[in-house]
Enzyme design. Structure first.
Site, PDB file in Angstrom:
ATOM      1  NE  ARG A 400      63.019  18.032 -15.723  1.00  0.00           N
ATOM      2  CZ  ARG A 400      62.564  17.092 -16.543  1.00  0.00           C
ATOM      3  NH1 ARG A 400      62.029  17.452 -17.696  1.00  0.00           N
ATOM      4  NH2 ARG A 400      62.638  15.816 -16.217  1.00  0.00           N
ATOM      5  NE  ARG A 430      61.420   9.883 -19.128  1.00  0.00           N
ATOM      6  CZ  ARG A 430      62.020   9.126 -18.213  1.00  0.00           C
ATOM      7  NH1 ARG A 430      61.751   9.298 -16.940  1.00  0.00           N
ATOM      8  NH2 ARG A 430      62.897   8.215 -18.571  1.00  0.00           N
ATOM      9  CG  HIS A 460      70.086  15.244 -13.610  1.00  0.00           C
ATOM     10  ND1 HIS A 460      70.150  15.159 -12.235  1.00  0.00           N
ATOM     11  CD2 HIS A 460      68.819  15.631 -13.905  1.00  0.00           C
ATOM     12  CE1 HIS A 460      68.976  15.478 -11.724  1.00  0.00           C
ATOM     13  NE2 HIS A 460      68.154  15.779 -12.705  1.00  0.00           N
ATOM     14  CE1 TYR A 493      59.144  22.057  -8.757  1.00  0.00           C
ATOM     15  CE2 TYR A 493      61.192  21.265  -9.725  1.00  0.00           C
ATOM     16  CZ  TYR A 493      59.813  21.351  -9.749  1.00  0.00           C
ATOM     17  OH  TYR A 493      59.104  20.726 -10.740  1.00  0.00           O
ATOM     18  NE  ARG A 589      59.805  15.022  -4.413  1.00  0.00           N
ATOM     19  CZ  ARG A 589      60.521  15.338  -5.480  1.00  0.00           C
ATOM     20  NH1 ARG A 589      61.385  16.313  -5.410  1.00  0.00           N
ATOM     21  NH2 ARG A 589      60.391  14.680  -6.602  1.00  0.00           N
ATOM     22  CG  HIS A 617      64.387  19.495  -6.771  1.00  0.00           C
ATOM     23  ND1 HIS A 617      65.366  20.079  -7.548  1.00  0.00           N
ATOM     24  CD2 HIS A 617      63.907  18.462  -7.506  1.00  0.00           C
ATOM     25  CE1 HIS A 617      65.459  19.437  -8.702  1.00  0.00           C
ATOM     26  NE2 HIS A 617      64.599  18.445  -8.705  1.00  0.00           N
TER      27      HIS A 617
END
Length: 720
Positions: A400, A430, A460, A493, A589, A617
């Site tokens: 991302r 996504r 990822h 984050y 989290r 994160h």
């Protein structure tokens, strides 16, 4: 299979392999596992509690109102959609807690209805009036004064009316397509001449106009209420009997076949089809007339448990436009400006040029965002490499990013300067698919080597590899992070990044890129744990070694920090560690399927969740065995999808001082008594408060202070 509600595709989708547990992970001990979806609902409840918390500034609470709603939208589009798909396909999903998809849906419906009532009350009864007292008014259209009504009337005539399209429902007309997450008005009309009633739908054009229309004097008015006040203009000659707002959520999940010949075209095709997914949820304004509600439910083929009544405005995720708007600083958290990492700041005047790479040659670096700057570390690392004539190649993963990111354009510049530039773009990230497709096309047009990865796996991992010529050899400079290469989220984050020139890690990262770009499948790595190849086995081996090293005289400990703990195999291993007497401290989290505090099973396990100003994160895995401390950071949560169906990287932090920093940050989270909850054996999350006489602890505040303090030191001495 039934037709997809509201104009669906009518395509049967097979259950994703992400729903299948790894071999040997099935368990008959269903009482030892919490339901994944219900655990997520409990996570979003903690977000809602932040919106309800009087200690938090008003606009920050409004932000959490919007975040709660946005989280819920994504949950329905993916997770709830998958439950419905399983029911329609007759698939009895094997889950560790033993719940069926239908049972889970019923529990979700009951729980979310209670939450959304609180959610609406927090906004309507608390925040809306409290903000008005501070001069920021979100007014109903019916409460405007004469001057404000004149402003609204003019705006309606000039800007709103021209883009509205009323659509009749019934009377032999095709039911209109209702797009995902769009807001609509359902209107009950009466024709006085024929004495007949009819229903119409008016889409609220919030994609074209602000959802909350600004007026003079810090006043905002919901767009749908302005339209409702002018329905007579849309339906001349008709009597408006009643109206109500509604909103639909559609299935937005898709799985690209691993046999796809062209991954880019396959993803583009699925994106076009996504808009026609099943209607999974319909939100309706409380008190909507049955004459409006029943035709909508029937036309979309919905069950009662798919309808959610909202007490107040529908679609409160749009409040983020007000929460993040400039102004009213007294209603927000004090601004935080990330500091430059201490070594990068003090090395700036070094004889060898003071670049990030020269700092790395003197030893590994660790950065912790947003406390330390992303721009002066990661972005600087890449831009300096582009300008360095001795750099031969730059390789980067993109999961991302943002349109404003300088990292991807830097790869284009690198290509123009004759360097080899490689970008691994994950097209299946996504809700970021379109952004990534746009970047991929721009990169390819500029001559960058663009790779889309492996169709059956998402990439990822967060890694940058820079290859630099130094004399008659080359050196690998590597960054491995826990978060995306996105400058916007790097300010919101909490993420960590390791900069290293370790030759083994450099060789491993090079192997990972070759795995993604070619046909090789490495059987082992020197230091990295890489999913889906070695990570599961590597983590399980670390847990087993920790158990074996544990003695009463030299107790061992496991500490982990992640977004979600779902994987049954890992959970079983942690139970075994607890049975052996090993203390296990988990900072999770969101979702946690592990049940702590069960006698004889998990009484040595503590689970704490921290939510607050920044989104936690970082993924951290620490195994403490006497004098030995094994510390890993990286991209992977402990879920089957991360360990078995994604390309993920965990990197060891081997410098003792850096590992101590990582450990310190995790322990601060475990000690938090301001923004933390502790998971109990019955599945409840208890807000952690300081004991009598104890000092209040706030992990994120402590990390901000720590970053500022470290930025003031040079070589152990305060900077002048």
């Amino acid at each position: 299979m039934p037709k997809r509600g509201g104009g669906g595709r009518g395509v049967t989708q097979k259950p994703s392999n992400r729903d299948v547990l790894p071999a040997g992970a099935e368990s008959k001990d269903t009482e030892l596992f919490f339901n994944r979806e219900l655990s997520w609902m409990a996570f979003n409840d903690r977000v809602l509690q932040l919106a309800e918390s009087p200690e938090i500034p008003l606009l920050e609470r409004l932000k959490f109102i919007a975040i709660y709603a946005r989280n819920l939208d994504e949950f329905f589009m993916i997770r709830v959609a998958r439950l419905h798909e399983q029911i329609r396909g007759g698939v009895a999903r094997l889950v560790p807690d033993g719940a069926s998809p239908s049972d889970t849906l019923d529990k979700l419906h009951d729980g979310i209805l209670k939450q959304t009532r609180r959610h609406g009350d927090a906004f309507e009864k608390v925040l809306r009036p409290a903000l008005a007292e501070k001069g920021l008014r979100i007014l109903s259209a019916r409460n405007l004064d004469a001057e404000q009504r004149a402003q609204v009337d003019q705006r309606f005539k000039e800007q709103i009316f021209p883009v509205l399209t009323p659509l009749a429902i019934g009377l032999g007309r095709h039911f209109p397509y209702i797009s995902n997450l769009s807001l609509s008005l359902a209107v009950l009309l009466r024709d006085p001449d024929a004495d007949e009633e009819s229903v119409a739908r008016v889409k609220v054009p919030k994609e074209l106009l602000p959802r909350f229309l600004p007026l003079k004097g810090n006043v905002f008015v919901p767009l749908e209420e302005i339209i409702a006040q002018h329905l007579g203009d849309l339906f001349p000659g008709m009597e408006v009997l009643s109206w109500g707002t509604f909103r639909v959520t559609r299935d937005a999940d898709f799985t690209v076949s691993e046999d796809a010949e062209d991954l880019l075209k396959a993803v583009e095709t699925e994106l076009r089809e996504r808009r026609f997914g099943d209607v999974i949820r319909m939100e309706v304004q409380a008190g909507m007339s049955p004459k409006l509600l029943e035709p909508l439910v029937e036309a979309m083929g919905l069950e009662a448990r798919q309808v959610y009544e909202e007490h107040g405005l529908v679609g409160l995720n749009d409040l983020q436009s007000i929460a993040f708007a400039p102004g009213f600083p007294e209603l927000k958290d004090p601004p935080w400006v990330p500091v430059t990492q201490a070594r990068l700041r003090t090395d700036a005047d070094a004889p060898d040029g003071g670049t990030v790479m020269s700092s790395m040659r003197r030893g590994d670096l660790l950065v912790h965002h947003p406390y330390e700057s992303f721009a002066t570390s990661v972005e600087r690392f890449v831009t300096e490499a582009v300008a360095d004539p001795d750099v031969l190649a730059i390789k980067q993963t993109v999961y991302r990013t943002s349109d404003s990111s300088p990292l991807v354009p830097a790869l284009i510049t690198a290509t123009e300067r004759g360097k080899q530039a490689v970008c691994m773009v994950e097209l299946k990230a996504r809700f970021d698919e379109r952004t990534n497709i746009r970047w991929a096309n721009a990169l390819e047009e500029a001559g960058v080597h663009v790779v889309y990865g492996i169709p059956s796996l998402k990439t990822h991992a967060k890694a940058i590899l820079i290859v630099r010529r130094e004399g008659d050899k080359v050196r690998h400079y590597v960054h491995i992070g826990t978060g995306n290469y996105n400058p916007k989220t790097a300010r919101l984050y909490t993420d960590m990044g390791l900069f290293t020139t370790d030759p083994d890690i450099g060789a491993d990262v090079a192997d990972v890129f070759n795995y993604l770009t070619g046909f090789g499948r490495p059987k082992s790595f020197r230091k990295l744990l890489v999913a889906p190849l070695t990570m599961r086995q590597g983590l399980l081996a670390e847990i087993k070694r920790t158990v074996a090293a544990h003695t009463a005289e030299r107790p061992a400990r496991i500490q982990m920090k992640m977004n979600a703990l779902v994987d049954p195999g890992i959970i079983h291993a942690l139970y075994e560690a607890s049975r052996a007497g090993v203390k296990v401290e988990l900072n999770v989290r969101g979702i946690c399927c592990l049940r702590p505090g069960v006698p004889g099973v998990s009484e040595n396990i503590r689970v704490v969740s921290v939510l607050g100003r920044f989104l936690e994160h970082s993924r951290i895995y620490i195994f403490e065995r006497g004098p030995e401390l094994r510390c890993f950071i990286g991209s992977a949560d402990l879920m089957p999808r991360n360990l078995d169906h994604r390309v993920e990287i965990l990197a060891p932090v081997e410098d003792a001082s850096l590992a101590a920093q990582v450990k310190d940050s995790l322990e601060r989270c475990m000690a938090d008594t301001t923004s933390a909850w502790e998971l109990t054996a019955d599945g409840g999350w208890r807000r952690r408060l300081p004991r009598a006489g104890d000092e209040k602890r706030w992990a994120q505040g402590e990390m901000m202070e720590r970053a500022q303090r470290m930025a003031q030191f040079q070589g152990g001495r305060p900077l002048p």
